[in-house]
Structure formats: C-alpha cells, structure tokens
Design a protein around this motif. Structure first.
Motif, short mmCIF file in Angstrom:
data_model
loop_
_atom_site.label_atom_id
_atom_site.label_comp_id
_atom_site.label_asym_id
_atom_site.label_seq_id
_atom_site.Cartn_x
_atom_site.Cartn_y
_atom_site.Cartn_z
N SER A 1 76.05 96.52 24.17
CA SER A 1 76.97 95.99 25.17
C SER A 1 76.24 95.33 26.33
O SER A 1 76.84 94.54 27.08
CB SER A 1 77.86 97.12 25.70
N LEU A 2 74.95 95.61 26.50
CA LEU A 2 74.18 95.01 27.59
C LEU A 2 73.93 93.53 27.35
O LEU A 2 73.56 92.81 28.29
CB LEU A 2 72.85 95.75 27.75
N VAL B 1 76.08 91.28 27.03
CA VAL B 1 77.01 90.51 27.85
C VAL B 1 76.42 90.28 29.24
O VAL B 1 76.44 89.17 29.78
CB VAL B 1 78.36 91.23 27.93
N GLU B 2 75.88 91.34 29.84
CA GLU B 2 75.26 91.21 31.16
C GLU B 2 74.01 90.33 31.10
O GLU B 2 73.73 89.59 32.05
CB GLU B 2 74.91 92.59 31.70
N ILE B 3 73.28 90.42 30.00
CA ILE B 3 72.08 89.57 29.86
C ILE B 3 72.47 88.10 29.81
O ILE B 3 71.83 87.26 30.44
CB ILE B 3 71.31 89.98 28.58
N ARG B 4 73.53 87.78 29.08
CA ARG B 4 73.97 86.39 29.01
C ARG B 4 74.49 85.90 30.35
O ARG B 4 74.33 84.72 30.69
CB ARG B 4 75.06 86.23 27.93
N GLU B 5 75.11 86.77 31.13
CA GLU B 5 75.54 86.37 32.47
C GLU B 5 74.34 86.12 33.38
O GLU B 5 74.38 85.23 34.24
CB GLU B 5 76.44 87.45 33.07
N ARG B 6 73.28 86.91 33.18
CA ARG B 6 72.09 86.73 34.00
C ARG B 6 71.30 85.49 33.59
O ARG B 6 70.75 84.79 34.42
CB ARG B 6 71.21 87.98 33.90
N SER C 1 71.54 82.24 33.00
CA SER C 1 72.44 81.10 33.19
C SER C 1 71.91 79.88 32.44
O SER C 1 70.81 79.87 31.89
CB SER C 1 72.56 80.79 34.68
N THR D 1 78.78 83.08 29.94
CA THR D 1 78.11 83.60 28.74
C THR D 1 78.14 82.57 27.61
O THR D 1 77.20 82.51 26.81
CB THR D 1 78.77 84.90 28.28
#
Length: 521
Positions: A122-123, A125-130, A132, A475
C-alpha cells in the motif's frame, strides 16, 4: 508379449518412474545460496549501469526535516518502482517478487538475502505521490546523461571525434559542478556548436483504466453515489423519523431496462438520460437540505473531504449533462466522463478503432535512442504548439540544436517552419503548396519515423502505457513518467551491450591499429 510390436515394448522400458515430491522437506532441499551470485544476471548488470548516488540524492531532497522516523532507503524505493514497471507487475506482486528473488534484493542494495518485505504494498501509493512528474523526469535525464558517459567510456573509437561533437565534455562539466538534477538539462551554453543529430517527435494518449463512459452510465453512477451520501447524512433525531425518498429501486429498474438492450435507439437513450437526470436532481436537493440541518443546529457535517468532493463533481456532472440534454448536443467544454477520476477528459484521436481515448495526452520526443516526455496534459492540445518547445528542450539537454526534425504534418505550420529555418534546422516533412515535379531530398521516406512509433508501441504493449491503473491525477502522472524512465533504462542496457560486443569483435578481427573507424550513436 506375443502379438505386440517390439517398438512399443522398448518405449515402455525406457519411461522414467514417477517419484513422489511428498518425500522432500524444506530442510532437505538444497539451495545455491552458498555460491556467489552470477555476474551475468540481468539485475546484476542493470544495478551496475544505474547511477544510484545521483538519483537517490535527487529523491532524498524531498525530505528536508531530520525529525521523526527516517525514511526508507531511496535505492529501495526507486529500485522497487523500476522492477514494478519493468516487469509490468501489480503493487502486491512486486513486493512478493522482491521477497522471493535474491537477485532483485541485490539490485535494491541489500547486503544479504532476507524473507522480509521491503515495505507494505500500500506504500506504493504514497511513493507515487512523492515521485512527481518533475522528479521522475529529472531522474530520467540523469540516467540518460549517465548513459552517454558510459557509451563514451565503453567505445574507444569515439575518442577520434571532436570535443565539440560529443556529450562527454558537457557531462564532465556537470560532474565538476556537482549538479545531478541538471546533469543533462544545464549543459554548456556555447552558441557556436553546430546543429547535430535528429529529433523525432509524436503525440499519443495514455488511456486510464476506466470503463468506457456513456452519459447513461455516468448519470446512474452519480445517482447511486448520491444515495449513499443521503444514507450517511440522514439522522432520525435531526431530520425526523420519515426519511427522504430517493426512489432508488424505481430508478435502478429504469436504468437496467435501457442499459440491458443490445441495440438502443437515440430516442430511448434520450429518454433514459432525462429520467436519471431528474432522479439525480432530486437527490442533490435532498443532500443540500440535510447539510443545511447540520449547519442550522451548529453541528459538524459527518462527511469526509473526499465525499464533499463527490458532491461538487456530481453537481458539475448534472449541470453538464442537463445542458447537453436540453440542447441535444454530445460535447461540452471540460466534460467529466468519470465520477471517481474527474480530471480525465475525452481525447479525440481519429485513429482506426480508437476515435476517442480517455486519458492524458503526451508529447514525446526521441533523440539518440532515448525517449523524453516533453509535455503531459489532461486536456487536448494541438501538437503544432509543442514543436519549438521540444526543439528548445533538445538544445538544453545536449548543448546544440538538432540538424534535422522529423514530425507529422500537424507540426509543420508556417510559423514553425519559419522558426526552424532561422535556426538552420532542416524540417523533414512534406513541403507547403503544390507538390513539385521532381522529388525533394528533405521529404521523409517511409520508415524514417518508425523509431518514435516503435518506442510508443513498446511503452504501451510492453510496459503498460496503454492502461494506467493509478487512481489519482498525481499518481497517474508519476506512473506515466516511470514507464518512460524504464524504457530509457532498457535502451541504456541495449546500447552498452552493443558497444561491448562491438569492441570484442574489433579486437578479435584485428581491426584496431589498421584503420581509423568512427562510430556514432
């Protein structure tokens, strides 16, 4: 044995016997971990080609605070993203593959094999947001610049070239300046460098993983979402014992009566859309009344930010669909086609079988075998407006303008032709006016633009650019840029392998020392 052929008897005699695997145990299974890893493995080779120090430094710049728990190693994060898109895996499958594969763990920088997952799926998703769009493009530029440097080192024949005709000089200047972000974008500003190389460009669409949108399905989905919000907002103590009526069963039946038909007339679709519009209008009015009761009593509305955004989107959908329904038109500016991904727009392409695609439009350029994402837009745009910006990006990357530009007819406007002529850049395209009697040399021959078409096809078929499965706008942009990054990594591996094999051939054939050879890529 009497009466049976001799060949059949011999076949039965040599058939191996079945051995039951139930006799094996995990403790008794022999593992090769006592041996050293093979240097010929693809992950071992790829790990040696990537400039980890530069790209991890670029990734770590986002973490400006030293407080709190330290972040996961940038090499593990970037390596996992590369593995995911290189093999076209899901988030969960990527983590499982890393757990099971010792070579992948070496690629991520592990010192020894472990059965523990690097992080939760699930992390991602946060990696793709970070990660850019700008950061991934910067990392891709660093890898491309590093690829040119490796090509110069692995190809001794290129030393005969002039210093102004190579990228090695500019790469050395960037290394001395210690600017990894600008390793390929902030090259020398010399204006005396002659035009070199070819620039190929084309536009494509990266479709989102959404159902094919129709007005009826969109209105039905908005109606069902509004009913869910009404159920959450309604409180008997606050709004009375009698719940507002939504007619959801009748509305559902009316939708299915039309949607299940194999062939639907325009009159039937128009009538069904009008019915769903009236149900949606009623539900939106109920939602506003229920929210007003919370405000009048000084209570907080029990809705999350995401649910408030759904109300805004549904209101816009109703306004757009109502306007098209009243005027009997099929298009409207900034048309929303998906309730959950409001940023997706219909992109008219005119391709055979794909007249309209739903996703982001990309302006892609190809030079020296590497792919660059020059523009990403969720709204449709004219490709002709991107030609000069792609030419300037080429100048920023390599330090000089291209000698030739190969593009489609839509790029070749009069203004673009004039600007290219001022920069002494040859446009390989169909000229304006009546075709001349004699063939001209600057026309594009069949197959010259195949490399850019092939790169786009490779990205879509091989690495999933034709089906972006991310849900958010940020993302999705990171997903697309990561695919372009992986395509450049594959090209880097291919070029380095070609250079090494070419050197081996020259060595064994004895060409070195007899002739002066020049090799360009």
């Amino acid at each position: 044995m009497q009466g049976k052929p001799l060949k059949e008897v011999r076949k039965r005699a040599v058939t191996p016997q079945y051995v039951s695997p139930n006799q094996l145990t995990i403790c008794g299974f022999e593992t090769p971990f006592s041996q050293a890893l093979s240097s010929e493995n693809r992950w071992v080779k790829l790990s040696g080609l990537i400039p980890w120090d530069k790209i991890v430094t670029q990734y770590d710049k986002q973490f400006k605070s030293n407080e709190g728990r330290p972040p996961i190693s940038g090499r593990i994060v970037l390596g996992a993203v590369i593995i995911k898109h290189l093999l076209s895996l899901t988030d969960r499958e990527t983590i499982l593959q890393i757990e099971e594969n010792v070579f992948m763990q070496y690629f991520l920088g592990y010192s020894s094999f472990t059965n523990e997952a690097p992080f939760s799926p699930s992390l991602f998703v946060e990696i793709r947001e970070r990660l850019s769009l700008g950061i991934v493009n910067s990392i891709s530029d660093i890898i491309v610049a590093h690829g040119f440097e490796l090509e110069q080192k692995s190809n001794p024949l290129s030393k005969e070239k002039n210093n102004d005709d190579t990228l090695s000089t500019t790469n050395k200047e960037n290394n001395e300046a210690e600017k990894p972000v600008e390793a390929i974008s902030s090259l020398t500003e010399k204006t005396s460098l002659p035009n070199q190389g070819k620039l190929l460009m084309d536009a494509t669409v990266a479709p989102q993983n959404i159902t094919f949108p129709t007005d009826l399905k969109l209105l039905n989905e908005a109606r069902e979402k509004s009913e869910q919000l009404i159920d959450k907002l309604y409180q008997p103590i606050l709004h009375g014992k009698i719940k507002v009526r939504t007619y959801r069963n009748i509305a559902r039946k009316a939708f299915l009566n039309t949607a299940k038909k194999k062939s639907k007339t325009n009159k039937e679709i128009y009538k069904a859309n009008g019915s769903q519009l009236r149900y949606l209008k009623r539900n939106l009015g109920h939602i506003n009344d229920l929210k007003a009761a919370y405000v009048s009593n000084g209570l907080a509305i029990p809705l999350k930010q995401r649910e408030e955004e759904y109300i805004t989107v549904m209101t816009i959908v109703y306004e757009q669909q109502s306007a098209m329904h009243q005027t009997r038109t099929k298009s409207i500016p900034n048309r929303i086609v998906n309730l959950h991904q409001r940023y997706v727009r219909p992109i008219v392409r005119g391709k055979e079988g794909k007249k309209v695609e739903f996703g982001s439009k990309l302006q892609v350029s190809l030079s020296n075998g590497y792919t660059f994402l020059d523009r990403l837009s969720w709204d449709n745009f004219n490709e002709g407006s991107c030609l000069m910006s792609s030419v300037e990006n080429y100048k920023n990357r390599f330090g000089y303008y291209p000698a030739e530009v190969l593009a489609d007819k839509i790029y070749c406007t009069r203004e673009n032709r004039r600007q290219l002529k001022e920069l002494h850049i040859e446009l390989r395209a169909k000229p304006l006016g009546r075709p001349p009697k004699q063939a001209q040399s600057n026309l594009v021959s069949p197959g010259e633009r195949n490399p850019i078409e092939g790169k786009i096809g490779q990205s879509k078929v091989g690495y999933g650019l034709d089906n972006i499965k991310a849900k958010l706008q940020t993302t999705s942009e990171s997903w697309i840029a990561s695919i372009i990054l992986v395509v450049n990594l594959v090209n880097l591996t291919r070029l380095i392998t070609f250079c090494l094999n070419f050197i081996i051939i020259l060595f064994y054939t004895g060409i070195f020392g007899r002739k002066k050879w020049r090799l360009s890529f």
